[in-house]
Each structure stands twice: as structure tokens, then as C-alpha cells.
Design an enzyme around this catalytic site. Structure first.
Site, short mmCIF file in Angstrom:
data_model
loop_
_atom_site.label_atom_id
_atom_site.label_comp_id
_atom_site.label_asym_id
_atom_site.label_seq_id
_atom_site.Cartn_x
_atom_site.Cartn_y
_atom_site.Cartn_z
N ARG A 1 77.55 -27.09 -81.09
CA ARG A 1 76.94 -27.14 -79.61
C ARG A 1 77.39 -28.29 -78.90
NH1 ARG A 1 70.90 -25.82 -80.00
NH2 ARG A 1 70.94 -27.00 -81.90
N GLU A 2 78.57 -28.63 -78.89
CA GLU A 2 78.61 -30.02 -78.42
C GLU A 2 78.80 -29.61 -76.89
OE1 GLU A 2 80.43 -28.42 -80.75
OE2 GLU A 2 81.37 -29.91 -82.20
N ILE B 1 49.54 -13.40 -71.77
CA ILE B 1 50.36 -12.32 -72.39
C ILE B 1 50.26 -12.88 -73.86
CG2 ILE B 1 52.61 -11.50 -72.24
CD1 ILE B 1 50.89 -10.69 -69.86
N GLY B 2 50.06 -14.04 -74.15
CA GLY B 2 49.98 -14.61 -75.51
C GLY B 2 50.01 -15.79 -75.81
N HIS C 1 57.92 -18.48 -64.44
CA HIS C 1 59.23 -18.91 -64.53
C HIS C 1 59.30 -20.10 -63.39
CE1 HIS C 1 60.79 -15.93 -67.03
NE2 HIS C 1 60.14 -15.05 -66.14
N LYS D 1 76.87 -27.82 -75.09
CA LYS D 1 75.46 -27.83 -74.60
C LYS D 1 75.12 -29.15 -74.37
CE LYS D 1 70.91 -26.98 -76.18
NZ LYS D 1 70.54 -25.99 -75.50
N CYS E 1 54.19 -13.28 -67.91
CA CYS E 1 54.68 -13.26 -69.14
C CYS E 1 53.95 -14.52 -69.93
CB CYS E 1 56.29 -13.62 -68.98
SG CYS E 1 57.01 -13.45 -70.68
N CYS F 1 71.48 -21.48 -75.78
CA CYS F 1 71.92 -20.63 -76.87
C CYS F 1 70.84 -20.25 -77.42
CB CYS F 1 72.77 -21.75 -77.79
SG CYS F 1 74.17 -22.51 -76.95
N HIS G 1 53.69 -5.33 -73.61
CA HIS G 1 54.39 -6.14 -72.78
C HIS G 1 55.83 -6.12 -72.35
CE1 HIS G 1 54.99 -9.53 -70.12
NE2 HIS G 1 55.67 -10.07 -71.23
N1 GLN Z 1 53.61 -12.77 -76.46
C1 GLN Z 1 54.77 -13.34 -75.86
C2 GLN Z 1 54.31 -14.67 -75.38
O1 GLN Z 1 53.52 -14.90 -74.57
C3 GLN Z 1 55.75 -12.45 -75.01
C4 GLN Z 1 56.68 -13.16 -74.72
C5 GLN Z 1 57.74 -12.55 -74.07
O2 GLN Z 1 57.56 -11.38 -73.52
N2 GLN Z 1 58.79 -12.79 -73.76
O3 GLN Z 1 55.13 -15.67 -75.23
ZN ZN Z 2 57.36 -11.19 -71.13
#
Ligand code: GLN
Ligand code: ZN
Length: 766
Positions: free
Chosen positions: A16-17, A442-443, A705, A19, A737, A527, A652
Site C-alpha cells: 500500500r505504498e 445503529i450499533g 458522514h 496509500k 448509520c 483500501c 439496517h
Molecule cells: N451496526 C453497524 C454499525 O453501527 C452498521 C454499519 C453499517 O451499516 N455500515 O457500525
Molecule cells: Zn449503515
């Protein structure tokens, strides 16, 4: 003599140079010169690795993305970056990532230059590689800028190789882009073709013989206007002083095969792995003066080719086509890791079944020699290959009769819940007395440096099992405490023990193997190291139960069990090529089902099964969608639906396009689905509304994000929009997420606002 060639080589480097060089350049730790030196070295090394082929790709190397490179070559970059200060490279990275190294993005204000919106990224056909989408409008103009290609050509010439420049063809280039103003991008073809002609003029002046013109859009569904674009384009591009190899890959040409044969080009490359059904048709229809290039070595997977079997089919073709037959990998090798030799710790038996980019080219050379000089010339290599293929076919590590029997005895009712949703919902509601607009996440919670260190110390043996467990339990406790303090309704354990949502399960299941350096470029410097599914999948023991039970013991609130779904595990792995994907998916489904049932037995009442990548498995051809969706959804149902009515199943999905798959999503019959919606202003819920989606939905209200923290008001606003489309009794409030990439100091205020927003919404109803 048969000709061997390659379509493209992974540019990231075996270690991975690229990167690391990119990231240190972006940070400002190194300069342009160092980046250039690394890029140079990599190109040189990669050409050396391909030395034994007759034609080598030039121009396939990219600092970030080959589509963005083509945009640069065509002088076509978004308006917004054109008048900013800086050189060509600065501009290039601004499009790629929204900022150049000097716009460092820190908040100290030492630069007056704000970041600009990065180019949109999307998946390159059905791979996990992402490209920068060209942006078109009615006023788009192009202007040739061949510098990059010419520089790489000069460099390649210095190493004395046979150069075959690689460019993306004009129709695929338009196909890959998006119109920003609703205009028809095909209308730009007439403006684009003169630039391509100039580009070919330039290459002809360089005494180039062959140009590889990539047109993978030819394996997709094309309507008449796109087919016509192909005719127009190649009638104008065809010339006497340069030969064009029309290069298709990732699928069969199918109904575009005649079109391809009619185009005035000098040769066609076909993906003879995925498009194997086209080989005979192409042989029958290709005009006699054309080169037939067959991509017989799988560029999308990591298995050794069966060279003896390939020779059985290639020998007669070679007799028929003679010098007009070329051989290559099916597509660019960008999608496989660089060098299997780096895997010194891999199980030797499994290793003997694999081939990465370098090994795939060796296979190609063996095939070439066998055809040119006879099989005797490579007898030893062929014997070795036969042995490896047989060992994989017969290995008891691949085949597990118990697993096969379990898959055979799957019946339809394995995927059916006991009662319909309405009935389940009322039982579930009374048992927890959840409020209206229940809140959850979401977790994952932030993966701090300490968490990552703990995992890596455990991995490398610096931390023993008991200490590791103690530290993870401490993480779980603190994560539960944070969630209780915030006042969330349904809690999670936080996923601190997981490095990756697929890898975690792969490592605990039989039938998977992991490499150390098997990196594949996902986008830019990013990657991924996909697990390899080599054998029948079995779950030797519970994978998550202890962690979730521990988390549940810390609180009176319900804790969600957290699993990854079968289609997502499948789509993010290198999978077996000795059985259909659907069979592998069913095996995964049974393994996850066992985990679901064990969680239920352990008293876990809410179980989430993430199908983040369900959509990613959609085939390129629409006609094949239904079949895929049928087995992928069936796999989810098998995994999830063996539970009692009192157990609530969540799923999800991390994207926001449901229009074309809503029917399949509904068939999954999850009690609750959480999706990514915050950026789309809830408009995407229209499809759930129009379709009358019957179950519960948690539309994401926090864009994870972005470092931005949504306000209470923004969240209330979003949820009110959601409630116009979905009855409030069926809505959940949650982020888009998982929170693993965010920091606690972002997550806490964001979740606080989310929970305050839920309270405000509830009060408004009362
Ligand atoms: N349960 C995962 C989390 O919360 C879901 C991640 C995902 O949907 N990409 O990280
Ligand atoms: Zn997600």
C-alpha cells in the site's frame, strides 16, 4: 503466435505504498516530489511484473481514480474548482476529496481557502471500487490535456516495454457521468468526439500501435440512443494509423454483441469468465479482420485458474483464429490484491488455491506458452496447476456434508414469521411500553484509539484473553452508561470488539480465511481487505451472545443484539467460484440464524441484522435483478424469521435508494428498518409511503458522514416531514448509520439533540 496482454494493474502497491504516500502528501508531511517518486517507482515495478506479456497497459496508473484522470485528459473538471489558486495536482485533489493539501481543513484559520464540494463518488459497475462521477450540463465543453498519458508513456518507453495506452471510451465516459441540469448527456457526444480524435492523433504521433479503449458500458442494458451513440462514436474514431481494441468487461455482451461486432474497431476484448456464454457467439460473428481478445483469467476473484481446462477450450480456438487470438485477464486486475507471495502466514493448502494479480499474470504467460509451444513446454507448471485444482475440489476443508444437508433441507417456512406484522407489533409494544418515536442508534459507538489498541494488543498476543475481555466489558459498561444518561430507549453494546462488521463474523465462522496484505482499492487511498470464503460455512459456537448478554445485564432498558446479514457478508467478501453465490448466501443465512436463535434464548428481545450491502449485489443487467433479490431476501428471512412474535427484528441499510427494491425490502418482513435519509430531506420516504410499507421505519436524522451536529430543530423538522409520509406510530428516531467513525464529543451533543427532538415530538402529540 498468440498474444498476451493485460488491461490494468493494481496501482496501490503490494505494501500500500501509494496509500501512505498520498496520505502523507495530503497531510503536508511530504511534498509533490516524494509523491511523484513513489508513483514512479510503483509504475516501474508494476511494468516489470508484467514484462513477459506482449502488450502492457500504460495510463492505468492513477493517483486517485481513473475516471477522474479521464476527466482531466478531456479538460473536463467541475466549474467550482477552475478558478481556485494552485497547480494541476492541487485542483485534481480538490475534485477528488474536496480539498487540496494546502487547504488543510484545520480550524486554525491559517488558510483563507475553504474546502470545495468534492466530486460525487459512486460504485464502478458492480465492483466495490468507487469513481468520481463526471458532472455534465448543457454547456459542458472539453479540451484535450494529454500530459498525464504522455508522461506515463515516455516513462514506459524508457523501461523498454511494449506500450498499449488505456483510455476510457467516449460512450462509457458519458454513461458514467451525471447531468447536473437535467440536460441529456448524450447530446455532448458531438462535442466530445473531436477531443477523442485529437487524443488519438496525439497517440498516433507517438507511434502507438494499439489503444485499449475501455467500454464496459457495453455489458449493461442500453437503449437505442446509447447504441446509436456507439455507432456514431466509433465511426468517427476509427482510423488507419492506429488500432483500437474495444474493451468490455464485468459481464456478457448479450444483446449488445451484434452492435459490438458491427463497430469499426480492430479488436474486441470480452470478459470470458462472466461472459463465457458469449465466446462461441463472438467466434461466429466477429468479422475476420478483427482481433478476438479473451479475458480468461478471472480479474474479479482470487482463485487459481484451471489452466488445463482452459487449454482444452483455447486450443481449438487458437487453431481457428491463429494470430488473431489474444489472451488477457477478464478485466483490469485493480480488483484483486497485488501479490500472493507476501502472504507468508497463510495456510499453505489454501494458499495453493489462490492467485493474486502477479500470479494471474504468471498463469497468462503459462497459457500463452502452452498455446505457442505446446503443453510440453510448460508441463511442470500444468502438473502443479492440476494438483492445486484437484486439491481444492476434493478438500474436506471445503466440503462439509452436514452443512450441505442443512442447506438442502431448507423449506419455505423457515423464512416465515409465526404471525403477521400487526399482531407481532402489538405484542412487542405492550411488552416494552416503548414511547412514541422511540430512540435508538445503529450499533457502533466511537472507536477510540484505546479500543483499537486493545484489539490490536489482543491480536498480537500482548494482551491475554481475560484482560481483553475485562477491557471490552469496561467499554460496554461505559457505553451503556452514556446511553442511559442520554435517555435512549433501545440501547446497543457499542461494537467495540469489532474491527469491521464483516471481518468480525468471518473470523468466527468456518469456511473463511483472512490475508495480511490482500488489500484492494476501494477509492482514493482507501483500501479494503475482503475476507475469502473458501469452504462450506459453519458456526462452531455463538459469536456475539456473551457480549450482548453482558450489555443487557448492565441495564433495564432493552439492548439490541447486533449482527451482519448474509447478503452483506457475501457482497463484501471474495466468494467461492465452485458453487453459485446463492448457495454460499444460504449457508451464511443458516449460520446467522443459529446466532439469532441463541441470542433469543439468551433473553435478547431485539435483534438487528444489518444488510448494509444488499443493494450492492444487484446485477448489472436488470433482467437478473429479481433472481438476485429473491435469494438475497430469502437468505435474510431464513436468518431472521425463526424467532417468536415477542422478539423484534430490526434491519439496517446504509443507502437511500429504495425505489426499485422496495418490494424486496418489504418481503424481508423485518419489524423495523433503519435507513439513511438525513441528506435527502426525507423525500426518499415517498417510496415507502407510496408503496404503503407496512412495518416500522427509522429514517436517519443525523448524517454521520459529516462532523456537523444536527440541531434539535432540524431533527424535529425532519421527523415531521417523515410523519407526513409514515404514521407516527411506526416511526423510530435514529442516526443514519453507525457512529464508529465519529468522536464522542460529536456524538454526545448530536444524540442529545436527537433525544430532545423525540421528546418535543411526543409532547406535540399529547
Ligand atoms: N451496526 C453497524 C454499525 O453501527 C452498521 C454499519 C453499517 O451499516 N455500515 O457500525
Ligand atoms: Zn449503515
Amino acid at each position: 503466435m498468440i498474444t498476451t496482454h493485460n488491461l490494468g494493474f493494481p496501482r496501490i502497491g503490494a505494501q500500500r505504498e501509494l496509500k501512505f504516500a498520498l496520505e502523507s502528501y495530503w497531510k503536508g508531511d511530504t511534498g509533490v516530489a516524494e509523491l511523484g517518486t513513489t508513483a514512479n517507482k510503483l509504475r516501474k515495478r508494476h511494468w516489470q511484473l508484467q514484462e513477459q506479456l506482449d502488450w502492457l497497459p500504460v495510463g492505468d496508473f492513477s493517483l486517485y481514480d481513473q475516471v477522474l484522470d479521464m476527466s482531466v485528459t478531456l479538460g473536463h473538471l467541475p466549474e467550482r474548482v477552475r478558478n481556485l489558486p494552485g497547480n494541476e495536482l492541487t485542483t485534481y485533489f480538490r475534485v477528488a476529496r474536496g480539498r487540496a493539501p494546502e487547504d488543510c481543513g484545520c480550524s486554525t484559520g491559517h488558510t483563507d481557502e475553504p474546502g470545495v464540494a468534492a466530486g460525487e463518488m459512486t460504485k464502478w459497475f458492480d465492483t466495490n471500487y468507487h469513481y468520481i462521477v463526471p458532472e455534465f450540463s448543457a454547456t459542458t465543453e472539453f479540451q484535450l490535456n494529454p500530459t498525464r498519458l504522455l508522461t506515463q508513456l515516455a516513462e514506459a518507453r524508457n523501461t523498454g516495454i511494449n506500450c498499449k495506452p488505456v483510455i476510457i471510451g467516449p460512450v462509457t465516459y458519458l454513461w458514467l457521468g451525471k447531468s447536473k441540469d437535467g440536460s441529456n448527456r448524450l447530446a455532448l457526444l458531438n462535442r466530445l468526439l473531436p477531443i477523442y480524435r485529437q487524443l488519438l492523433d496525439t497517440l498516433a504521433q507517438q507511434d502507438i500501435e494499439w489503444v485499449q479503449v475501455d467500454e464496459p458500458a457495453l455489458v449493461t442494458d442500453l437503449d437505442e440512443s446509447w447504441k446509436e451513440a456507439y455507432r456514431t462514436a466509433y465511426n468517427q474514431l476509427h482510423r488507419d494509423d492506429l488500432k483500437l481494441l474495444l474493451t468490455t468487461y464485468f459481464g456478457e455482451l448479450g444483446d449488445n454483441l451484434e452492435l459490438a461486432c458491427d463497430l469499426p474497431v480492430n479488436g474486441i476484448h470480452l470478459d470470458a469468465v462472466r461472459g463465457v456464454r458469449d465466446v462461441q457467439r463472438l467466434v461466429g460473428q466477429l468479422p475476420a479482420d478483427r482481433i478476438l481478445s479473451l479475458g480468461v483469467i478471472d480479474g474479479r476473484n482470487i482463485w487459481k485458474s484451471d489452466l488445463n481446462a482452459l487449454l482444452d477450450t483455447l486450443e481449438p480456438l487458437h487453431r481457428e483464429f491463429g494470430d488473431s487470438l489474444w489472451l488477457a485477464p477478464s478485466c483490469s486486475l485493480l480488483h484483486v490484491p497485488v501479490d500472493l507471495d507476501s502472504e507468508t502466514e497463510l495456510d499453505p493448502e489454501i494458499k495453493s488455491w489462490l492467485a493474486f494479480a502477479k500470479q494471474k499474470l504468471e498463469e497468462l504467460v503459462i497459457l500463452g506458452r502452452a498455446l505457442n509451444e505446446g503443453r510440453e513446454a510448460v508441463a511442470g507448471a500444468l502438473v502443479d496447476n492440476r494438483r492445486a485444482i484437484a486439491s481444492r475440489r476434493q478438500s474436506t476443508r471445503v466440503h462439509n456434508q452436514t452443512v450441505k444437508k442443512a442447506v438442502e433441507s431448507i423449506t419455505a417456512d423457515l423464512g416465515n414469521r409465526l404471525s403477521p406484522y400487526e399482531q407481532r407489533a402489538s405484542v412487542q409494544r405492550t411488552q416494552w411500553s416503548l414511547p412514541l418515536y422511540p430512540t435508538t442508534t445503529i450499533g457502533s459507538f466511537p472507536q477510540t484509539v484505546e479500543i483499537r489498541q486493545t484489539r490490536s494488543q489482543y491480536r498480537t498476543g500482548k494482551l491475554n484473553e481475560a484482560d481483553y475481555r475485562a477491557r471490552m466489558e469496561a467499554e460496554i459498561r461505559s457505553c451503556i452508561r452514556q446511553q442511559e444518561e442520554l435517555g435512549l430507549d433501545v440501547l446497543v453494546h457499542g461494537e467495540a470488539e469489532r474491527n469491521d462488521m464483516v471481518e468480525y463474523f468471518g473470523e468466527l465462522l468456518e469456511g473463511f480465511v483472512f490475508t495480511r496484505f490482500g488489500w484492494v482499492q476501494s477509492y482514493g487511498s482507501r483500501c479494503v481487505k475482503p475476507p475469502i470464503i473458501f469452504g462450506d460455512i459453519r458456526r462452531p459456537k455463538p459469536m456475539t451472545v456473551e457480549w450482548i448478554k453482558y450489555a443487557q445485564a448492565q441495564t433495564d432498558k432493552p439492548v439490541k443484539g447486533m449482527l451482519t446479514g448474509p447478503a452483506t457478508i457475501l457482497n463484501w467478501s471474495f466468494v467461492r467460484d465452485d458453487q453459485p453465490r446463492s448457495d454460499t448466501c444460504r449457508q451464511l443465512a443458516l449460520a446467522i440464524r443459529e446466532e439469532v436463535l441463541d441470542l433469543e434464548k439468551a433473553g435478547v428481545k431485539i435483534i438487528q441484522i444489518d444488510e448494509a450491502a444488499l443493494r450492492e449485489g444487484l446485477p448489472l443487467r436488470h433482467a437478473e435483478w429479481q433472481t438476485y433479490l429473491d435469494w438475497a431476501v430469502e437468505a435474510f428471512r431464513i436468518a431472521a424469521n425463526g424467532v417468536a412474535d415477542t422478539t423484534q427484528i430490526h434491519t439496517h441499510m446504509c443507502y437511500s435508494e429504495f425505489n426499485d427494491i422496495i418490494e424486496a425490502i418489504t418481503r424481508m418482513d423485518a419489524d423495523v428498518i433503519t435507513i439513511e435519509t438525513s441528506r435527502s430531506d426525507m423525500e426518499l420516504l415517498d417510496v415507502f409511503d407510496n408503496f404503503r410499507y407496512p412495518n416500522e421505519i427509522g429514517p436517519g436524522v443525523y448524517d454521520i458522514h459529516s462532523p456537523n451536529i444536527p440541531t434539535q430543530e432540524q431533527i424535529v423538522n425532519l421527523m415531521q416531514k417523515a410523519a407526513q409520509r409514515i404514521p407516527a406510530e411506526r416511526l423510530w428516531v435514529n442516526p443514519d448509520c453507525g457512529l464508529k467513525t465519529r468522536r464522542w464529543d460529536e456524538v454526545l451533543p448530536a444524540l442529545k439533540n436527537m433525544i430532545d427532538a423525540a421528546h418535543e415530538l411526543r409532547e406535540a402529540v399529547n
